[in-house]
Design a protein around this motif. Structure first.
Motif, short mmCIF file in Angstrom:
data_model
loop_
_atom_site.label_atom_id
_atom_site.label_comp_id
_atom_site.label_asym_id
_atom_site.label_seq_id
_atom_site.Cartn_x
_atom_site.Cartn_y
_atom_site.Cartn_z
N GLN A 1 19.15 -1.54 -12.27
CA GLN A 1 19.60 -2.28 -11.10
C GLN A 1 18.43 -2.58 -10.15
OE1 GLN A 1 21.98 0.39 -8.51
NE2 GLN A 1 21.63 1.89 -10.11
N THR A 2 18.53 -3.73 -9.52
CA THR A 2 17.56 -4.08 -8.49
C THR A 2 18.04 -3.43 -7.20
OG1 THR A 2 17.48 -6.20 -9.59
CG2 THR A 2 16.21 -5.99 -7.57
N LEU B 1 17.33 10.41 -16.73
CA LEU B 1 18.59 9.66 -16.65
C LEU B 1 18.65 8.87 -15.34
CD1 LEU B 1 21.15 12.28 -18.05
CD2 LEU B 1 20.39 10.19 -19.17
N ILE B 2 18.19 9.49 -14.24
CA ILE B 2 18.18 8.81 -12.94
C ILE B 2 17.23 7.60 -12.99
CG2 ILE B 2 17.58 9.05 -10.49
CD1 ILE B 2 18.45 12.09 -10.89
N LEU B 3 16.03 7.80 -13.59
CA LEU B 3 15.06 6.70 -13.72
C LEU B 3 15.65 5.56 -14.54
CD1 LEU B 3 11.71 8.63 -14.37
CD2 LEU B 3 12.28 7.26 -12.36
N LYS C 1 25.20 7.16 -16.07
CA LYS C 1 26.09 6.77 -14.96
C LYS C 1 25.97 7.85 -13.89
CE LYS C 1 29.54 4.46 -17.87
NZ LYS C 1 28.92 3.15 -17.91
N PRO C 2 25.63 7.44 -12.63
CA PRO C 2 25.31 8.44 -11.59
C PRO C 2 26.26 9.62 -11.49
CG PRO C 2 24.96 6.23 -10.75
CD PRO C 2 25.53 6.07 -12.12
N TRP C 3 27.56 9.38 -11.49
CA TRP C 3 28.51 10.49 -11.31
C TRP C 3 28.51 11.42 -12.53
CZ3 TRP C 3 33.26 10.80 -14.18
CH2 TRP C 3 33.48 9.70 -15.03
N ILE C 4 28.26 10.86 -13.72
CA ILE C 4 28.18 11.70 -14.93
C ILE C 4 26.90 12.53 -14.90
CG2 ILE C 4 27.92 11.66 -17.46
CD1 ILE C 4 29.96 9.41 -17.55
N THR C 5 25.77 11.90 -14.52
CA THR C 5 24.49 12.63 -14.41
C THR C 5 24.63 13.81 -13.44
OG1 THR C 5 23.35 10.53 -14.74
CG2 THR C 5 22.02 12.38 -14.00
#
Lengths: 134, 143
Positions: B139-140, B131-133, B70-74
């Motif tokens: 998501q598209t 994780l970002i990848l 999850k972006p904010w967790i990463t």
């Protein structure tokens, strides 16, 4: 005169030889702070390595398996205790940096609370964690 | 008389035989402040990360990655790790300066300290990219 001299010599402070040194809470917790910091240094290396294994698709399941059994819990448990202990010790150092808590009673209590607090919080974290996952 | 005064000087002091001080004066206070600032910012972040891993534990190999990606967790996990790496670099530097008396050995170990911290940082960076990848794959992307 001789008796007064003997009395004076008896009241002199003794040399703190390493084997008869009176261990104090602050001294032991100072050592614990540095020892946990030193252990966390290498623990962070293991954590980074494990995170690489977990996020790499081919080793993802291996990384999960490593921490999914009783033997695998030893390192994360030790790491979490060391982390929480070093964290609480850091808060203690903050209080000292602000110029507070230097009196004998406060500094002894803070040292005891660091050990009691870290052990209690770590056990609480793992017990509550297990209860939530089951 | 002059000889007597010279020989009566302190045997142990912070001043070396050539009159030079041990270590650099400015770097010490810089490290002290850096260590405190890293800890102030790191404290809530470490507590956050403890809860993230406690929450992610037992969610399965894929489930753990799903939570961590999850972006904010990463972002917060990555930030915490890099603050901790800087903190532990200074921390071990202090330990080495305290316990290693031989200059050559100490300097060598200080280089190993930097190298170890760099390797840990690269491993964390790799994991963050992974994780970002992973989150990008889910998501598209449409703008």
């Amino acid at each position: 005169m001789a008796q007064a001299g003997d009395k004076a010599s008896r009241q002199r402070p003794l040399s703190p030889h390493i084997q008869i040194y009176g261990w104090s809470w602050t001294m032991v917790m100072s050592g614990f702070h540095r020892a946990t910091g030193f252990a966390l240094y290498f623990g962070m290396g293991l954590f980074a390595l494990w995170l690489v294994l977990l996020t790499t698709p081919s080793t993802n399941e291996l990384a999960y398996w490593l921490v999914s059994n009783i033997i695998g819990w030893i390192v994360p448990f030790g790491f979490s205790w060391g982390l929480i202990h070093h964290l609480l010790g850091g808060i203690r150092h903050f209080i000292w940096d602000m110029g507070k808590g230097f009196d004998p009673v406060s500094r002894r209590n803070m040292a005891i609370y660091t050990l009691v607090g870290s052990t209690t919080l770590t056990l609480l974290l793992w017990v509550v964690g297990f209860m939530l996952t089951r | 008389m002059a000889n007597d005064v010279k020989s009566a000087g302190p045997r142990f002091s912070v001043f070396g035989p050539s009159g030079k001080t041990l270590g650099k004066a400015v770097h010490g206070s810089k490290h002290w402040w850096t260590q405190r600032i890293l800890t102030i910012i790191g404290l809530p972040l470490v507590i956050f990360c403890i809860f993230v891993f406690a929450y992610a534990a037992g969610k399965g190999p894929g489930g753990m990655v799903a939570i961590l990606s999850k972006p904010w967790i990463t972002i917060l996990l990555g930030l915490t790790c890099f603050l901790m790496i800087a903190h532990m670099r200074y921390g071990l530097q202090q330990i080495l300066e305290d316990y290693v008396p031989t200059k050559k050995v100490r300097y060598t170990m200080l280089v190993f300290n930097d190298a170890f911290c760099a390797v840990v940082a690269i491993m964390i960076a790799y994991a963050m990219v992974r994780l970002i990848l992973f989150s990008m794959m889910l998501q598209t992307i449409t703008y």
